[in-house]
Design a protein around this motif. Sequence first.
Motif, PDB file in Angstrom:
ATOM      1  N   ILE A 288       0.841  -1.208   0.000  1.00 26.53           N
ATOM      2  CA  ILE A 288       0.000   0.000   0.000  1.00 26.53           C
ATOM      3  C   ILE A 288       0.868   1.247   0.000  1.00 26.53           C
ATOM      4  O   ILE A 288       0.652   2.175  -0.792  1.00 26.53           O
ATOM      5  CB  ILE A 288      -0.940  -0.004   1.225  1.00 26.53           C
ATOM      6  CG1 ILE A 288      -2.000  -1.092   1.069  1.00 26.53           C
ATOM      7  CG2 ILE A 288      -1.613   1.360   1.392  1.00 26.53           C
ATOM      8  CD1 ILE A 288      -2.803  -1.357   2.321  1.00 26.53           C
ATOM      9  N   TYR A 289       1.872   1.291   0.868  1.00 25.58           N
ATOM     10  CA  TYR A 289       2.761   2.455   0.917  1.00 25.58           C
ATOM     11  C   TYR A 289       3.567   2.588  -0.368  1.00 25.58           C
ATOM     12  O   TYR A 289       3.792   3.696  -0.864  1.00 25.58           O
ATOM     13  CB  TYR A 289       3.705   2.347   2.114  1.00 25.58           C
ATOM     14  CG  TYR A 289       3.040   2.631   3.428  1.00 25.58           C
ATOM     15  CD1 TYR A 289       2.571   3.912   3.728  1.00 25.58           C
ATOM     16  CD2 TYR A 289       2.875   1.641   4.388  1.00 25.58           C
ATOM     17  CE1 TYR A 289       1.953   4.178   4.939  1.00 25.58           C
ATOM     18  CE2 TYR A 289       2.259   1.907   5.605  1.00 25.58           C
ATOM     19  CZ  TYR A 289       1.802   3.174   5.867  1.00 25.58           C
ATOM     20  OH  TYR A 289       1.188   3.441   7.067  1.00 25.58           O
ATOM     21  N   GLY A 290       4.024   1.454  -0.905  1.00 25.21           N
ATOM     22  CA  GLY A 290       4.832   1.500  -2.115  1.00 25.21           C
ATOM     23  C   GLY A 290       4.071   2.013  -3.317  1.00 25.21           C
ATOM     24  O   GLY A 290       4.614   2.732  -4.164  1.00 25.21           O
ATOM     25  N   PHE A 291       2.781   1.668  -3.407  1.00 24.43           N
ATOM     26  CA  PHE A 291       1.975   2.092  -4.554  1.00 24.43           C
ATOM     27  C   PHE A 291       1.372   3.486  -4.368  1.00 24.43           C
ATOM     28  O   PHE A 291       1.056   4.154  -5.352  1.00 24.43           O
ATOM     29  CB  PHE A 291       0.845   1.086  -4.815  1.00 24.43           C
ATOM     30  CG  PHE A 291       1.302  -0.155  -5.517  1.00 24.43           C
ATOM     31  CD1 PHE A 291       1.753  -0.106  -6.825  1.00 24.43           C
ATOM     32  CD2 PHE A 291       1.294  -1.370  -4.866  1.00 24.43           C
ATOM     33  CE1 PHE A 291       2.173  -1.253  -7.484  1.00 24.43           C
ATOM     34  CE2 PHE A 291       1.720  -2.532  -5.507  1.00 24.43           C
ATOM     35  CZ  PHE A 291       2.168  -2.473  -6.823  1.00 24.43           C
ATOM     36  N   LYS A 292       1.205   3.920  -3.130  1.00 21.65           N
ATOM     37  CA  LYS A 292       0.475   5.159  -2.879  1.00 21.65           C
ATOM     38  C   LYS A 292       1.382   6.368  -2.632  1.00 21.65           C
ATOM     39  O   LYS A 292       1.062   7.470  -3.080  1.00 21.65           O
ATOM     40  CB  LYS A 292      -0.461   4.962  -1.676  1.00 21.65           C
ATOM     41  CG  LYS A 292      -1.426   6.119  -1.455  1.00 21.65           C
ATOM     42  CD  LYS A 292      -2.356   6.304  -2.648  1.00 21.65           C
ATOM     43  CE  LYS A 292      -3.319   7.483  -2.426  1.00 21.65           C
ATOM     44  NZ  LYS A 292      -4.138   7.763  -3.605  1.00 21.65           N
ATOM     45  N   LEU A 293       2.484   6.187  -1.913  1.00 24.01           N
ATOM     46  CA  LEU A 293       3.362   7.312  -1.615  1.00 24.01           C
ATOM     47  C   LEU A 293       4.207   7.633  -2.846  1.00 24.01           C
ATOM     48  O   LEU A 293       5.002   6.804  -3.305  1.00 24.01           O
ATOM     49  CB  LEU A 293       4.254   7.002  -0.411  1.00 24.01           C
ATOM     50  CG  LEU A 293       3.516   6.825   0.926  1.00 24.01           C
ATOM     51  CD1 LEU A 293       4.493   6.506   2.036  1.00 24.01           C
ATOM     52  CD2 LEU A 293       2.704   8.064   1.276  1.00 24.01           C
ATOM     53  N   THR A 294       4.067   8.845  -3.370  1.00 24.32           N
ATOM     54  CA  THR A 294       4.676   9.211  -4.647  1.00 24.32           C
ATOM     55  C   THR A 294       6.188   9.093  -4.629  1.00 24.32           C
ATOM     56  O   THR A 294       6.793   8.589  -5.584  1.00 24.32           O
ATOM     57  CB  THR A 294       4.274  10.651  -5.011  1.00 24.32           C
ATOM     58  OG1 THR A 294       2.849  10.749  -5.066  1.00 24.32           O
ATOM     59  CG2 THR A 294       4.846  11.028  -6.370  1.00 24.32           C
ATOM     60  N   LYS A 295       6.839   9.559  -3.571  1.00 28.82           N
ATOM     61  CA  LYS A 295       8.309   9.541  -3.523  1.00 28.82           C
ATOM     62  C   LYS A 295       8.846   8.110  -3.576  1.00 28.82           C
ATOM     63  O   LYS A 295       9.843   7.837  -4.248  1.00 28.82           O
ATOM     64  CB  LYS A 295       8.803  10.249  -2.263  1.00 28.82           C
ATOM     65  CG  LYS A 295       8.635  11.756  -2.298  1.00 28.82           C
ATOM     66  CD  LYS A 295       9.284  12.405  -1.073  1.00 28.82           C
ATOM     67  CE  LYS A 295       9.147  13.924  -1.145  1.00 28.82           C
ATOM     68  NZ  LYS A 295       9.785  14.584   0.027  1.00 28.82           N
ATOM     69  N   ILE A 296       8.189   7.212  -2.840  1.00 23.85           N
ATOM     70  CA  ILE A 296       8.624   5.816  -2.854  1.00 23.85           C
ATOM     71  C   ILE A 296       8.314   5.181  -4.206  1.00 23.85           C
ATOM     72  O   ILE A 296       9.119   4.438  -4.769  1.00 23.85           O
ATOM     73  CB  ILE A 296       7.954   5.028  -1.716  1.00 23.85           C
ATOM     74  CG1 ILE A 296       8.479   5.530  -0.366  1.00 23.85           C
ATOM     75  CG2 ILE A 296       8.217   3.536  -1.860  1.00 23.85           C
ATOM     76  CD1 ILE A 296       7.856   4.852   0.820  1.00 23.85           C
ATOM     77  N   GLN A 297       7.144   5.494  -4.737  1.00 26.23           N
ATOM     78  CA  GLN A 297       6.748   4.959  -6.048  1.00 26.23           C
ATOM     79  C   GLN A 297       7.731   5.399  -7.126  1.00 26.23           C
ATOM     80  O   GLN A 297       8.150   4.586  -7.976  1.00 26.23           O
ATOM     81  CB  GLN A 297       5.335   5.435  -6.386  1.00 26.23           C
ATOM     82  CG  GLN A 297       4.740   4.795  -7.626  1.00 26.23           C
ATOM     83  CD  GLN A 297       3.343   5.330  -7.913  1.00 26.23           C
ATOM     84  OE1 GLN A 297       3.098   6.529  -7.820  1.00 26.23           O
ATOM     85  NE2 GLN A 297       2.430   4.441  -8.244  1.00 26.23           N
ATOM     86  N   ASN A 298       8.125   6.673  -7.103  1.00 22.70           N
ATOM     87  CA  ASN A 298       9.082   7.191  -8.086  1.00 22.70           C
ATOM     88  C   ASN A 298      10.433   6.516  -7.953  1.00 22.70           C
ATOM     89  O   ASN A 298      11.109   6.238  -8.956  1.00 22.70           O
ATOM     90  CB  ASN A 298       9.232   8.702  -7.935  1.00 22.70           C
ATOM     91  CG  ASN A 298       7.967   9.454  -8.357  1.00 22.70           C
ATOM     92  OD1 ASN A 298       7.132   8.921  -9.094  1.00 22.70           O
ATOM     93  ND2 ASN A 298       7.818  10.678  -7.887  1.00 22.70           N
ATOM     94  N   ARG A 299      10.850   6.270  -6.708  1.00 24.15           N
ATOM     95  CA  ARG A 299      12.134   5.614  -6.492  1.00 24.15           C
ATOM     96  C   ARG A 299      12.102   4.180  -7.008  1.00 24.15           C
ATOM     97  O   ARG A 299      13.054   3.715  -7.637  1.00 24.15           O
ATOM     98  CB  ARG A 299      12.473   5.643  -5.005  1.00 24.15           C
ATOM     99  CG  ARG A 299      13.724   4.846  -4.618  1.00 24.15           C
ATOM    100  CD  ARG A 299      14.933   5.247  -5.426  1.00 24.15           C
ATOM    101  NE  ARG A 299      15.296   6.631  -5.219  1.00 24.15           N
ATOM    102  CZ  ARG A 299      16.232   7.264  -5.925  1.00 24.15           C
ATOM    103  NH1 ARG A 299      16.853   6.611  -6.897  1.00 24.15           N
ATOM    104  NH2 ARG A 299      16.521   8.532  -5.689  1.00 24.15           N
TER     105      ARG A 299
END
Length: 309
Positions: A288-299
């Motif tokens: 959930i955090y990986g798909f939703k938080l933009t900074k983590i998703q971009n990384r």
Amino acid sequence: MDNVSVETMFFLSGLNETTNYRVALFFLTLQCYGLVLLVNISLIVIIIWDKKLHEPMYILLCTFCVNELYGTAGFYPKFLWDLLSPAHVISYSGCLIQALVIYSFVCTDMSILAVMAYDRYVAICQPLQYHSIMSKQRLIKLVCFSWLTPFCSTVINIFLTSRLQLCSPYIARLFCVNWVIVELACFPEQTTGSGVVLYLTVIIYVFHGFFIVCSYMYVIKTCVNSIENRAKFMQTCVPHLTCFSIFLVTVVFNVMYLRFGSKDLPQTVQNFVAVEFIVIPPIMNPLIYGFKLTKIQNRILGVINFKTK
């Protein structure tokens, strides 16, 4: 007193009805544990590696993932071993340690979620004071609180449990938990101390839950009249609320079934109810955090694109 015995081993009877498909269950469980390790370790490495993510929210998320690894380590290795073993036993000390790990894992999850809720409240409701309030020193104190308080309360509970005289070595579950061990006590009056501490612990974490709900209610109230705050809420608060909801549903369902559930249900259903809180959240939360938080998703996308070039 004739029926009192000093138990050195416990027999776990939760796997008695899985003889015919134990190998398939082993490989399914192994894949599940592998996924837990992959998603949580990946998130931890990304947050540590990227200095742009060295912010309170992401540091708390990293702590959250570390706790998922800690809690699942108390269940999966022993469970995998039992699936391949003819006898499902665990030593008395091993049972207490497993109960300690799983019990403290649940309490620590709730504490970290409460600190995350406080962090989001400050970020959205007091943005100008955010960096002064969520300073490095305060963040360290909050992380220590979220780990040490649950661990200390759990140690007290396990210590009181270890002093009980037990009349049965049979545990009708897949793993050891504190309240199940207490139910094996020979004399109900012996459980008064551990019962009081257990209920105090429950009350403390119920207040944690109320604090989380009240924090997000206040955040929602603040976001209503601000487009910028609404966007920030959808981006950073929705993952927290989703993870909190998953955690709350699985834990409450497990506790309610343990207290009031029917023992006439098939063993497979009982096993699923028993392990859902330690299987579902550790996989779902990082995703959930990986798909939703933009900074983590971009990384994550950056790493994938780099490898494909």
